[in-house]
Design a protein around this motif. Sequence first.
Motif, mmCIF file in Angstrom:
data_model
loop_
_atom_site.group_PDB
_atom_site.id
_atom_site.type_symbol
_atom_site.label_atom_id
_atom_site.label_comp_id
_atom_site.label_asym_id
_atom_site.label_seq_id
_atom_site.Cartn_x
_atom_site.Cartn_y
_atom_site.Cartn_z
ATOM 1 N N UNK A 289 0.824 -1.206 0.000
ATOM 2 C CA UNK A 289 0.000 0.000 0.000
ATOM 3 C C UNK A 289 0.861 1.261 0.000
ATOM 4 N N UNK A 290 1.861 1.319 0.877
ATOM 5 C CA UNK A 290 2.744 2.482 0.939
ATOM 6 C C UNK A 290 3.556 2.632 -0.345
ATOM 7 N N UNK A 291 4.002 1.496 -0.907
ATOM 8 C CA UNK A 291 4.748 1.554 -2.158
ATOM 9 C C UNK A 291 3.921 2.104 -3.299
ATOM 10 N N UNK A 292 2.639 1.706 -3.366
ATOM 11 C CA UNK A 292 1.761 2.220 -4.409
ATOM 12 C C UNK A 292 1.511 3.711 -4.273
ATOM 13 N N UNK A 293 1.337 4.184 -3.016
ATOM 14 C CA UNK A 293 1.093 5.617 -2.789
ATOM 15 C C UNK A 293 2.334 6.441 -3.132
ATOM 16 N N UNK A 294 3.508 5.975 -2.685
ATOM 17 C CA UNK A 294 4.740 6.725 -2.934
ATOM 18 C C UNK A 294 5.108 6.763 -4.408
ATOM 19 N N UNK A 295 4.914 5.625 -5.107
ATOM 20 C CA UNK A 295 5.338 5.575 -6.513
ATOM 21 C C UNK A 295 4.324 6.263 -7.426
ATOM 22 N N UNK A 296 3.073 5.746 -7.443
ATOM 23 C CA UNK A 296 2.078 6.269 -8.374
ATOM 24 C C UNK A 296 1.470 7.589 -7.912
ATOM 25 N N UNK A 297 1.521 7.867 -6.610
ATOM 26 C CA UNK A 297 0.938 9.107 -6.122
ATOM 27 C C UNK A 297 1.910 10.271 -6.049
ATOM 28 N N UNK A 298 3.225 9.976 -5.870
ATOM 29 C CA UNK A 298 4.205 11.044 -5.691
ATOM 30 C C UNK A 298 5.315 11.035 -6.745
ATOM 31 N N UNK A 299 6.044 9.909 -6.838
ATOM 32 C CA UNK A 299 7.260 9.904 -7.654
ATOM 33 C C UNK A 299 6.979 10.083 -9.135
ATOM 34 N N UNK A 300 6.077 9.251 -9.710
ATOM 35 C CA UNK A 300 5.859 9.321 -11.157
ATOM 36 C C UNK A 300 5.212 10.640 -11.591
ATOM 37 N N UNK A 301 4.232 11.207 -10.838
ATOM 38 C CA UNK A 301 3.731 12.532 -11.231
ATOM 39 C C UNK A 301 4.807 13.621 -11.180
ATOM 40 N N UNK A 302 5.711 13.555 -10.171
ATOM 41 C CA UNK A 302 6.776 14.558 -10.080
ATOM 42 C C UNK A 302 7.778 14.414 -11.219
ATOM 43 N N UNK A 303 8.159 13.155 -11.540
ATOM 44 C CA UNK A 303 9.111 12.939 -12.649
ATOM 45 C C UNK A 303 8.463 13.318 -13.979
ATOM 46 N N UNK A 304 7.158 13.116 -14.079
ATOM 47 C CA UNK A 304 6.468 13.459 -15.319
ATOM 48 C C UNK A 304 6.498 14.973 -15.585
ATOM 49 N N UNK A 305 6.581 15.774 -14.512
ATOM 50 C CA UNK A 305 6.674 17.224 -14.706
ATOM 51 C C UNK A 305 8.023 17.638 -15.290
ATOM 52 N N UNK A 306 9.022 16.749 -15.245
ATOM 53 C CA UNK A 306 10.351 17.044 -15.795
ATOM 54 C C UNK A 306 10.465 16.590 -17.249
ATOM 55 N N UNK A 307 9.325 16.285 -17.847
ATOM 56 C CA UNK A 307 9.312 15.864 -19.243
ATOM 57 C C UNK A 307 9.865 16.973 -20.144
#
Length: 384
Positions: A289-307
């Motif tokens: 649960x924590x891994x899903x929140x950290x990855x799909x909720x925080x990390x990937x949206x933040x990295x996507x802003x660096x597109x």
Amino acid sequence: MDRNGRRGGVEEESGFDEDPNPKDDKKAAGEDVMSIERVFDMQEVPSWRRQLTVRAFVVSFVLSVLFSFIVMKLNLTTGIIPSLNVSAGLLGFFFVKTWTKMLQKSGLLRQAFTRQENTVIQTCVVASSGITFSGGFGSYMFGMSEAIARQSDDTSDYKNPSLGWMFGFLFIVSFLGLFSVVPLRKIMIIDFKLTYPSGTATAHLINSFHTPEGAKLAKKQVKALGKFFSLSFLWGFFQWFFTAGDDCGFANFPTFGLKAYKYKFYFDFSTTYIGVGMICPYIVNISLLLGGILSWGLMWPLIETRKGDWYGAKLPSSNMHGLQGYKVFIAIAMILGDGLYNFFKVLGRTISGLFHQVRQKNALPVADHPSTESPKQLSYDDQR
């Protein structure tokens, strides 16, 4: 003097000799109640040829196919494969016991069903389903194919599966461990008597099945298994009517809204996840649960802003040179880091435990004082 070298001469029906000390009588009676091997004392251990029966292999084959489907389903969805030893032993007992009862009523039964034969079935089923997981059928085996390479826009290097090299690869994966398992079995299980968790639990379960009380309990367990199997099957059949494609129906229900659904936050009504969550320890569920929140909720949206800055703006999200590359290599780095930590942790504890075991075995024996109790003798189960 009786055959065990103790005084008393009269041997009771329970298998213990008379002893002038009443405390010893109570201890012996308590040990007799707790002993499992006393139940099988009058049964002869069958030879290995009588353990490898045709019915055992037939039931093993049917259950192996069933469990391989289950493992593939779990491998392609949750990615977590719980221990299937208990269910394999239970279903093996149920099917062969039903088989032998039918033959016994018709007078055609030649060989009784033994716990050794039950163990053969459980071992074959777990080994077959284990190859389904460790052979990489849900991960790298078909991930090397040309079809998957085209999806990642990288067709320069691929390996299409063929039966020839797959048989050789699975043979190496399955049998290479024998060269390390056999000496480790001698050292860790026989010499040092270390507890083997899943093997010990399965052994106690199979032993209990073949006692009169355990047979009744096994019947209740099979009924409960059939009841929840039927409910799960009917619920899956009901969901099928609402599934028109890969991303619709109850399997992809946008509980948190369409914006969250874009980042893989949706509810899957499949009972598979409920079953795996009940079997796995709570720390695994919390970690997922924590891994899903950290990855799909925080990390990937933040990295996507660096597109356009960290990676090309025109690259698709499935390209390994774009966002997908960050996902894959960050995940691999975390898995390797955690795996190496646990490897050295377990290795250190194992070496420390073996060192203490060797020191205890090499310690000089202390002479018994007349006032001290006699050295602890092996129980009847340990002797067997």
